[in-house]
Design an enzyme around this catalytic site. Sequence first.
Site, short mmCIF file in Angstrom:
data_model
loop_
_atom_site.label_atom_id
_atom_site.label_comp_id
_atom_site.label_asym_id
_atom_site.label_seq_id
_atom_site.Cartn_x
_atom_site.Cartn_y
_atom_site.Cartn_z
N HIS A 1 0.90 -1.21 -0.11
CA HIS A 1 0.09 -0.06 0.04
C HIS A 1 0.71 1.14 -0.05
CE1 HIS A 1 -3.31 2.43 0.45
NE2 HIS A 1 -3.60 2.31 1.92
N HIS B 1 -2.48 -2.15 -9.69
CA HIS B 1 -3.46 -1.51 -8.92
C HIS B 1 -4.80 -2.34 -8.80
CE1 HIS B 1 -5.81 1.52 -6.95
NE2 HIS B 1 -4.80 2.15 -6.81
N ASP C 1 2.75 5.37 -6.89
CA ASP C 1 4.12 5.42 -5.93
C ASP C 1 5.21 5.22 -7.20
OD1 ASP C 1 2.06 3.48 -3.82
OD2 ASP C 1 3.09 5.23 -3.27
C1 SDX Z 1 -1.49 2.12 -3.52
O1 SDX Z 1 -6.28 0.71 -3.18
C2 SDX Z 1 -5.81 2.04 -3.57
O2 SDX Z 1 -6.29 2.60 -4.03
C3 SDX Z 1 -4.21 2.14 -3.08
C4 SDX Z 1 -3.65 3.51 -3.36
C5 SDX Z 1 -4.27 4.55 -2.82
O3 SDX Z 1 -4.08 5.76 -3.03
O4 SDX Z 1 -4.88 4.47 -1.74
O5 SDX Z 1 -3.80 3.51 -4.92
C6 SDX Z 1 -2.46 3.47 -3.18
O6 SDX Z 1 -1.50 1.57 -2.65
C7 SDX Z 1 -0.99 1.94 -4.94
C8 SDX Z 1 -0.53 0.37 -4.91
C9 SDX Z 1 1.09 0.26 -4.43
N1 SDX Z 1 1.50 -1.15 -4.26
C10 SDX Z 1 2.54 -1.33 -5.16
O7 SDX Z 1 2.90 -0.72 -5.93
C11 SDX Z 1 3.02 -2.80 -4.81
C12 SDX Z 1 3.17 -3.61 -6.20
N2 SDX Z 1 1.64 -3.82 -6.65
C13 SDX Z 1 1.12 -5.20 -6.22
O8 SDX Z 1 1.43 -5.68 -5.15
C14 SDX Z 1 -0.41 -5.26 -6.73
O9 SDX Z 1 -0.56 -4.69 -8.04
C15 SDX Z 1 -1.28 -4.39 -6.05
C16 SDX Z 1 -1.22 -4.85 -4.35
C17 SDX Z 1 -1.16 -3.19 -5.97
C18 SDX Z 1 -2.77 -4.86 -6.44
O10 SDX Z 1 -2.98 -6.27 -6.13
P1 SDX Z 1 -4.24 -7.04 -6.47
O11 SDX Z 1 -5.32 -6.37 -6.98
O12 SDX Z 1 -4.47 -8.09 -5.67
O13 SDX Z 1 -3.66 -7.82 -7.85
P2 SDX Z 1 -3.28 -9.39 -7.93
O14 SDX Z 1 -2.05 -9.39 -6.63
O15 SDX Z 1 -4.26 -10.20 -7.83
O16 SDX Z 1 -2.53 -9.37 -9.29
C19 SDX Z 1 -2.89 -9.46 -10.45
C20 SDX Z 1 -1.88 -10.43 -11.21
C21 SDX Z 1 -1.14 -11.47 -10.52
O17 SDX Z 1 -0.56 -12.32 -11.49
P3 SDX Z 1 -1.17 -13.78 -11.64
O18 SDX Z 1 -0.90 -14.52 -10.28
O19 SDX Z 1 -2.79 -13.64 -12.08
O20 SDX Z 1 -0.43 -14.41 -12.62
O21 SDX Z 1 -0.83 -9.40 -11.58
C22 SDX Z 1 0.53 -9.87 -10.88
C23 SDX Z 1 -0.08 -10.76 -9.97
O22 SDX Z 1 1.09 -11.75 -9.60
N3 SDX Z 1 0.94 -8.62 -10.31
C24 SDX Z 1 2.18 -8.37 -10.36
C25 SDX Z 1 2.27 -7.08 -9.71
N4 SDX Z 1 0.92 -6.48 -9.33
C26 SDX Z 1 0.19 -7.44 -9.65
N5 SDX Z 1 2.99 -8.77 -10.68
C27 SDX Z 1 4.37 -8.10 -10.53
N6 SDX Z 1 4.61 -6.98 -10.10
C28 SDX Z 1 3.55 -6.23 -9.55
N7 SDX Z 1 3.48 -5.14 -9.13
#
Ligand code: SDX
Length: 462
Positions: free
Chosen positions: A283, A322, A378
Amino acid sequence: MADEQTRHDDGGGVATASDSLSVTDNRTGESYEIEISDGTVKAMDFRQIKVSEDDFGLMTYDPAFTNTASCRSAITYIDGEAGVLEHRGYPIEQLCEHSSYLEVAYLLIYGELPTREQLDEWVFEITHHTFVHENIKKFVEGFRYDAHPMGMLLATTGALSTFYPDAKNIDEDAERHMAAVRLIAKMPTLAAFAYRHNLGLPYVYPDNDLSYPGNFLSMMFKMTEVKYEPDPRLEKALDVLWILHADHEQNCSTSAVRSVGSSQVDPYSAVAAGVAALYGPLHGGANEAVLRMLDQIGTTENIPDFLEGVKKREEKLMGFGHRVYKNYDPRARVIKEHVDAVFEVTGRNPKLDIAVELEKRALDDEFFVERKLYPNVDFYSGLIYEALNLPPDLFTVMFAIPRTSGWIAQWREMQEDPETKIARPRQIYTGGREKDYVPIDQREKLTDKPSAETSLIDPGKG
Ligand code: SDX
């Protein structure tokens, strides 16, 4: 059961029979009409679906609430597919161009843009509540020199609740207003005190002559000069960054504030829960993790190998992806436009070249494209914070400061929502049942709980 003609409270037209689901339980052959309103069905409407009279009835199961609306809100609208973000209907791009963070904070909390008189009064109130009780300094001094500033902010935010016991009167509008003013006013002070503690520097008290971002820069960086003079370009860049981070509908930390606040605890304690949730690397902690990732990559030549590691699930591409945006996060786009303005003052951060190339290669790669992974808020913000000479572990604090107005706005909206009840989800129970107690001398070792000698204790941490 809703009758056929049902008026919705969304001000929309009268529902028709088609605004419903016809559900057949194949276990019993029974059919049910489940009303559809505002694009949702009520989970409680499924409880009537039973296989017998003593059956509890059906629940919905949605870990992480990936497809569950927890509330009605008029504060922030996001269209994840189109990459649209609006606060009270105003596009984020226009607010960044024309507004200020404190004006946006007012908009989020009170629902409309303030008049000149209202804004002047709001800014005056916040400016004159930036001091914290002197005892707060004793809490900060109790932390190790290298304590993470988010841990210190979490503690001192919660501690504020003990200095304003009347904030427990959450139904009094004057108390709600003062909590909003105090939290927005004092978060930069708490953040700056944590930073100065990490550096072993004396605290710098608020300077009421300065703007909200200017005062923060003064409390952070003032040394022996009589009066700190912030660079207006940095003040502007910070103000825009804080507008971009102010609110984002029902994200993890806002959901924490709403859930904790639903117990009718005071708003300081509810916001402390938001600080705790934001601390996580998935997050708000992602901006810090992005910089560590760019440091790990080191040069643009290493990007292909790093991205291969991501595709093998050995790494995450921090700052990408996201839950809602399946397009470019509009906030990332605005931040990227402001990076150069900051570097005019601070000098160019060479890591920008790695970040830009990393984004380009990822957006050209099927792995990221098919998963709709784009830069989020971010991805570039940390480059600006690093250029401002902030340490990476302060980056999430820079997120918490502006998100305070969003948390407060969402907390107030929840308090005013007649549908609000204490949050208490259900569960699918997977444990054992009706076991008889086993005397200790008749037990066999069934668990492999790590014993003290196997857990790593870092001698440096005591
Ligand atoms: C913020 O919610 C909000 O609004 C938050 C925010 C706010 O203003 O409050 O916008 C702020 O928290 C932004 C996000 C910051 N976090 C990151 O940058 C961390 C990296 N991102 C990931 O951890 C992820 O994208 C999330 C946590 C942000 C979202 O995760 P989800 O919605 O649960 O998506 P998911 O994990 O189900 O991913 C879907 C697919 C998966 O692949 P498969 O297993 O289906 O093959 O995408 C992949 C994931 O493995 N994936 C990534 C990835 N994000 C998702 N793979 C590599 N790197 C990534 N960053």
